[in-house]
Design a protein around this motif. Structure first.
Motif, mmCIF file in Angstrom:
data_model
loop_
_atom_site.group_PDB
_atom_site.id
_atom_site.type_symbol
_atom_site.label_atom_id
_atom_site.label_comp_id
_atom_site.label_asym_id
_atom_site.label_seq_id
_atom_site.Cartn_x
_atom_site.Cartn_y
_atom_site.Cartn_z
ATOM 1 N N TYR A 92 0.821 -1.217 0.000
ATOM 2 C CA TYR A 92 0.000 0.000 0.000
ATOM 3 C C TYR A 92 0.851 1.262 0.000
ATOM 4 N N VAL A 93 2.131 1.137 0.416
ATOM 5 C CA VAL A 93 3.011 2.315 0.500
ATOM 6 C C VAL A 93 3.253 2.945 -0.864
ATOM 7 N N PHE A 94 2.971 2.214 -1.958
ATOM 8 C CA PHE A 94 3.257 2.744 -3.288
ATOM 9 C C PHE A 94 2.074 3.509 -3.882
ATOM 10 N N LYS A 95 0.967 3.551 -3.183
ATOM 11 C CA LYS A 95 -0.240 4.131 -3.784
ATOM 12 C C LYS A 95 -0.128 5.628 -4.028
ATOM 13 N N ASN A 96 0.812 6.279 -3.336
ATOM 14 C CA ASN A 96 0.968 7.721 -3.500
ATOM 15 C C ASN A 96 2.067 8.098 -4.493
ATOM 16 N N ILE A 97 2.772 7.123 -5.016
ATOM 17 C CA ILE A 97 3.833 7.421 -5.997
ATOM 18 C C ILE A 97 3.187 7.357 -7.378
ATOM 19 N N ARG A 98 2.397 8.342 -7.685
ATOM 20 C CA ARG A 98 1.522 8.280 -8.850
ATOM 21 C C ARG A 98 2.231 8.524 -10.160
ATOM 22 N N SER A 99 3.481 8.921 -10.106
ATOM 23 C CA SER A 99 4.242 9.147 -11.337
ATOM 24 C C SER A 99 4.894 7.872 -11.866
ATOM 25 N N LEU A 100 4.772 6.764 -11.128
ATOM 26 C CA LEU A 100 5.420 5.511 -11.521
ATOM 27 C C LEU A 100 4.944 5.037 -12.890
ATOM 28 N N GLU A 101 5.928 4.732 -13.739
ATOM 29 C CA GLU A 101 5.645 4.149 -15.053
ATOM 30 C C GLU A 101 6.115 2.701 -15.127
ATOM 31 N N ASN A 108 10.611 -10.782 -3.657
ATOM 32 C CA ASN A 108 10.825 -10.242 -2.328
ATOM 33 C C ASN A 108 9.857 -10.943 -1.376
ATOM 34 N N LYS A 109 9.503 -10.289 -0.281
ATOM 35 C CA LYS A 109 8.607 -10.897 0.702
ATOM 36 C C LYS A 109 7.456 -9.936 0.994
ATOM 37 N N LEU A 110 6.801 -9.508 -0.071
ATOM 38 C CA LEU A 110 5.797 -8.467 0.027
ATOM 39 C C LEU A 110 4.391 -9.063 0.064
ATOM 40 N N SER A 111 3.479 -8.310 0.642
ATOM 41 C CA SER A 111 2.086 -8.747 0.761
ATOM 42 C C SER A 111 1.170 -7.568 0.475
ATOM 43 N N GLY A 112 -0.130 -7.818 0.611
ATOM 44 C CA GLY A 112 -1.116 -6.783 0.352
ATOM 45 C C GLY A 112 -1.939 -7.093 -0.879
ATOM 46 N N ASP A 113 -2.942 -6.261 -1.134
ATOM 47 C CA ASP A 113 -3.848 -6.453 -2.260
ATOM 48 C C ASP A 113 -3.475 -5.520 -3.395
ATOM 49 N N ILE A 114 -3.602 -6.032 -4.612
ATOM 50 C CA ILE A 114 -3.203 -5.254 -5.782
ATOM 51 C C ILE A 114 -4.086 -4.024 -5.987
ATOM 52 N N SER A 115 -5.206 -3.966 -5.286
ATOM 53 C CA SER A 115 -6.101 -2.810 -5.434
ATOM 54 C C SER A 115 -5.430 -1.504 -5.006
ATOM 55 N N HIS A 116 -4.348 -1.581 -4.228
ATOM 56 C CA HIS A 116 -3.631 -0.374 -3.827
ATOM 57 C C HIS A 116 -2.977 0.332 -5.010
ATOM 58 N N PHE A 117 -2.887 -0.361 -6.148
ATOM 59 C CA PHE A 117 -2.226 0.229 -7.311
ATOM 60 C C PHE A 117 -3.203 0.958 -8.239
ATOM 61 N N ARG A 118 -4.471 1.036 -7.867
ATOM 62 C CA ARG A 118 -5.442 1.648 -8.776
ATOM 63 C C ARG A 118 -5.179 3.138 -8.992
ATOM 64 N N SER A 119 -4.399 3.749 -8.108
ATOM 65 C CA SER A 119 -4.084 5.170 -8.256
ATOM 66 C C SER A 119 -2.857 5.423 -9.133
ATOM 67 N N LEU A 120 -2.172 4.384 -9.534
ATOM 68 C CA LEU A 120 -0.945 4.544 -10.331
ATOM 69 C C LEU A 120 -1.313 4.625 -11.806
ATOM 70 N N THR A 121 -1.945 5.700 -12.174
ATOM 71 C CA THR A 121 -2.521 5.818 -13.515
ATOM 72 C C THR A 121 -1.487 6.016 -14.620
ATOM 73 N N SER A 122 -0.243 6.255 -14.261
ATOM 74 C CA SER A 122 0.811 6.412 -15.269
ATOM 75 C C SER A 122 1.525 5.095 -15.563
ATOM 76 N N LEU A 123 1.136 4.042 -14.872
ATOM 77 C CA LEU A 123 1.869 2.781 -14.936
ATOM 78 C C LEU A 123 1.768 2.134 -16.316
ATOM 79 N N LEU A 124 2.947 1.766 -16.848
ATOM 80 C CA LEU A 124 3.032 1.055 -18.127
ATOM 81 C C LEU A 124 3.341 -0.424 -17.925
ATOM 82 N N GLU A 125 4.217 -0.715 -16.960
ATOM 83 C CA GLU A 125 4.679 -2.094 -16.758
ATOM 84 C C GLU A 125 4.722 -2.403 -15.273
ATOM 85 N N LEU A 126 4.116 -3.542 -14.891
ATOM 86 C CA LEU A 126 4.025 -3.953 -13.494
ATOM 87 C C LEU A 126 4.513 -5.388 -13.362
#
Length: 721
Positions: A92-101, A108-126
């Motif tokens: 969820y910590v990445f939801k505010n980095i909205r410039s991410l492409e 890694n050892k990460l968890s959480g729901d992918i719905s936190h990325f709905r604000s990353l509207t500039s994203l090209l590759e995930l």
């Protein structure tokens, strides 16, 4: 570094730094581009939290650790690559980095729901693979990411989100690549992909899609498609082709589903550029389409484990590396047109009803590494021409056929690792496989081989499994076997071997199962069968077939049903991990060595039908399977016979020799007793039954009269008549 505080770009790549960063690194607040990939740096990530000007950060292939929450302040990031580190925390910590492409959080050892990325509207590759992130198979939370083109999220937690409500019903993105393979219950096959028209790579393998029909619309809608992987996706129904040709499609893998029906005859015309076609482990019926031969680029063709019938097509692509049609219902001979497949590396025809001889032209397949023709109806001798494969052949399985004749003396292969020739009609001595120093498995069981076990077998230094049982070998067990320190199984049972058991043989079995390696299939076009072939071995008086990882844990010696003499060797110091030991049906004498009780992992011990004597070690009585029947001179618990003070059986005669153990006093007593008991039984019967008594006296009288007249007429002189 500390003097370069106005530095904006820093790249230190693949330097094998393998160290910590200087403390002043966090003061480089002007940095916009930082690449530290492939360095093996071990460091806590906290020092990056002040680098708020960063737009490009690549920390991949290092040993960074720490909570990813430190990246929350880096709101200017457009490119972030954390692949292959030890980061942990919630995404969820990445939801505010909205410039991410570009965002790569893989491995890694990460968890959480992918719905936190709905604000990353500039994203090209995930890229998210190899984490514990929760991802709905529909990808509905990402429908508003209109720029998204690539998503790789293999090995996460895929779940069914059909009941969830979202603001958008259809995605705004047009993906080029999607990979969600493994693991979870995906519900229905994602219909959101029905809106995609630019897909090039699709991998939705190892997800349970509830038995949905094969999504033929994926092929129909996406003319740019290059690779389609739907392995083990619980799909059913028919495999349908697009209405027009897909010349860009190079790979299709729909193996391990429940697809049925015929493989479309026009597959070669509709998918002419395929390099890799895997349709194995389904329920396809009918024949192999002739149009397969038109796929001129095809390198791997796997249609194994179906219900295909008919013959092998007379025309196959010239560039085939792998041809696997095993475990079907194919019949007929091997077409001579296959002579031209000079690039072939793997040919697997096992478990069909193919017949005829082994073609001599196979000797021209100079690149052939694996030849598997087991469990068919092939007959005739092994052609000498196969000796031409001495430098390439690594795996040979001709077991369970009707192959006859002797082993070619020229069978000397420098790269050979596994040989399975069991259950045939081979005869003569072993003259092959000399100097095959990489040989791991040699299975010649259930044939008609004769002669001695050759001494040179001790030069096969890599040998792990040696199976020579059910033949006609004679002579002794060669002491050279003791040189093979990697052996896990030795089976020479049901032969005519004589002599004593070499004492060093008891220290031969290896405790290390790592040599008995197991290899899974891969996608490289090279299929390894190193542990896929079952090996027959007797355990607890029952013959089982072992293969795969189970086989790697099995170790044992079976010398049963021979003519071995002498005592059981006393040396067991390196033998404690053995699981099966069978010396039954021989002529072994002497006591059961107390050291056998040190075999802590033994599960099957069979010493039955020998001439062993003395007491049974008490530690052996707790074994799940321990057979000692047929040894009349064993004594002590659990037997009713007590042992004398010296430990020998009290019923064992003093004059017993190795040639025989008959107690003459007992023999004479039983002989006299039988002649006493028999008349008594007759008298009792006649006394009880008057009819039988009358008949008895009648026959006795008739016999007496017959004897009288015979003597009078033929023996006595006339003067006495």
């Amino acid at each position: 570094f500390c003097e370069l505080r106005q530095l904006q770009t820093l790249a230190i790549i693949n330097s094998e730094w393998n160290a910590r960063l200087p403390e002043c690194f966090s003061e480089l607040i002007s940095l916009k581009h930082l690449d530290l990939s492939f360095n093996g740096i071990f460091e806590n990530v906290f020092m990056f939290k002040n680098l708020t000007s960063l737009e490009y950060l690549d920390l991949s292939y290092n040993k960074f650790s720490g909570d990813i929450s430190v990246f929350n302040n880096l709101t200017s990031l457009k490119y972030l690559d954390l692949f292959s580190n030890n980061f942990f925390g919630n995404i969820y910590v990445f939801k505010n980095i909205r410039s991410l492409e570009f965002l790569d959080l893989s491995s890694n050892k990460l968890s959480g729901d992918i719905s936190h990325f709905r604000s990353l509207t500039s994203l090209l590759e995930l890229r998210l693979w190899n984490n514990s992130i929760e991802i709905p198979s529909s990808l509905a939370p990402l429908f508003n990411l209109s720029k998204l083109q690539i998503i790789y999220a293999d090995n996460n937690m895929i779940y069914n989100a059909e009941t969830e409500m979202h603001s958008l019903d259809t995605p705004t993105f047009q993906l080029r690549s999607i990979s969600l393979s493994c693991c979870g219950d995906g519900g229905s096959f994602p219909q959101s992909l029905n809106h995609q028209h630019d897909l090039e790579h699709v991998d939705l393998s190892n997800i349970n899609f509830k038995g949905d029909q094969f999504p033929n619309w994926l092929l129909e809608n996406n003319k740019k498609l290059e690779k389609l992987n739907l392995v083990n996706s619980s799909l059913s129904g028919h495999f349908l082709l697009p209405s027009t040709s897909r010349r860009g499609l190079s790979r299709v893998d729909v193996s391990s589903n429940s697809l049925d029906g015929n493989i479309p005859n026009e597959i070669g015309a509709k998918l002419p550029s395929l390099e890799h076609l895997n349709m194995s482990n389904n329920f396809f019926t009918g024949g192999i389409p002739i149009s397969i031969g038109d796929m001129i680029s095809l390198q791997l063709l796997d249609m194994s484990n179906n219900k295909l019938s008919g013959g092998i097509p007379r025309h196959l692509p010239m560039g085939l590396f792998t041809f696997d049609v095993s475990n079907n219902q194919l019949f007929g001979d091997i077409p001579t047109s296959m002579e031209n497949l000079s690039l072939m590396k793997t040919l697997d025809l096992r478990n069909n009803t193919l017949f005829g001889g082994i073609p001599r032209w196979m000797g021209k397949m100079s690149n052939l590494q694996e030849l598997v023709m087991a469990n068919n109806h092939f007959e005739g001798p092994i052609p000498m021409e196969l000796c031409n494969l001495s430098s390439s052949l690594q795996f040979l399985d001709l077991s369970a056929n009707n192959i006859s004749g002797s082993l070619p003396s020229c069978f000397i292969f420098s790269s050979l690792t596994h040989v399975y020739l069991s259950r045939n009609k081979l005869k003569g001595p072993i003259t092959s496989f000399l100097n095959s120093s990489y040989l791991v498995t040699l299975d010649l069981s259930n044939n008609h081989l004769t002669g001695n076990i050759p001494n040179w077998i001790g030069t096969l230094s890599a040998l792990v499994y040696l199976l020579l049982d059910n033949n006609h070998f004679e002579g002794g067990i060669p002491v050279q076997l003791c040189k093979l320190n990697r052996l896990r199984l030795i089976d020479v049972s049901n032969n005519n071997l004589s002599g004593t058991i070499p004492p060093c043989l008891m220290n031969t079995i290896s405790n290390d199962s790592s040599h008995a390696y197991y290899s899974d299939d891969d996608y490289s076009g090279y299929i390894s069968f190193s542990a896929d072939v079952p090996i027959e071995f007797t355990m607890k008086s029952i013959s089982y077939f072992y293969k795969g990882r189970v086989l790697t844990y099995l170790s044992g010696i079976d010398l049963s049903c021979n003519k071995l003499t002498g005592e059981i060797p006393l040396q067991f110091q390196n033998f404690r991990y053995i699981i099966v030991l069978n010396f039954s049906h021989n002529s072994l004498i002497g006591p059961i060595p107390p050291a056998i009780s040190d075999l802590s992992r033994i599960e099957s011990l069979d010493l039955s039908h020998n001439h062993l004597s003395g007491n049974i070690p008490s530690q052996l009585l707790g074994l799940h399977f321990f057979s000692y029947v047929g040894n009349p001179f064993l004594c002590g618990e659990p037997l009713p016979k007590n042992c004398s003070t010296d430990g020998s059986s009290s019923s064992m005669p003093r004059n017993a020799t190795n040639e025989g153990f008959i107690d003459m006093k007992v023999f004479y007593a039983s002989f006299v007793g039988s002649y006493i008991v028999m008349p008594l039984c007759i008298a009792i019967v006649l006394y009880i039954n008057p009819y039988w008594r009358q008949a008895w006296f009648y026959h006795v009288e008739a016999s007496a009269m017959s004897c009288y007249y015979f003597v009078v007429d033929h023996i006595l002189p006339k003067r006495f008549r």
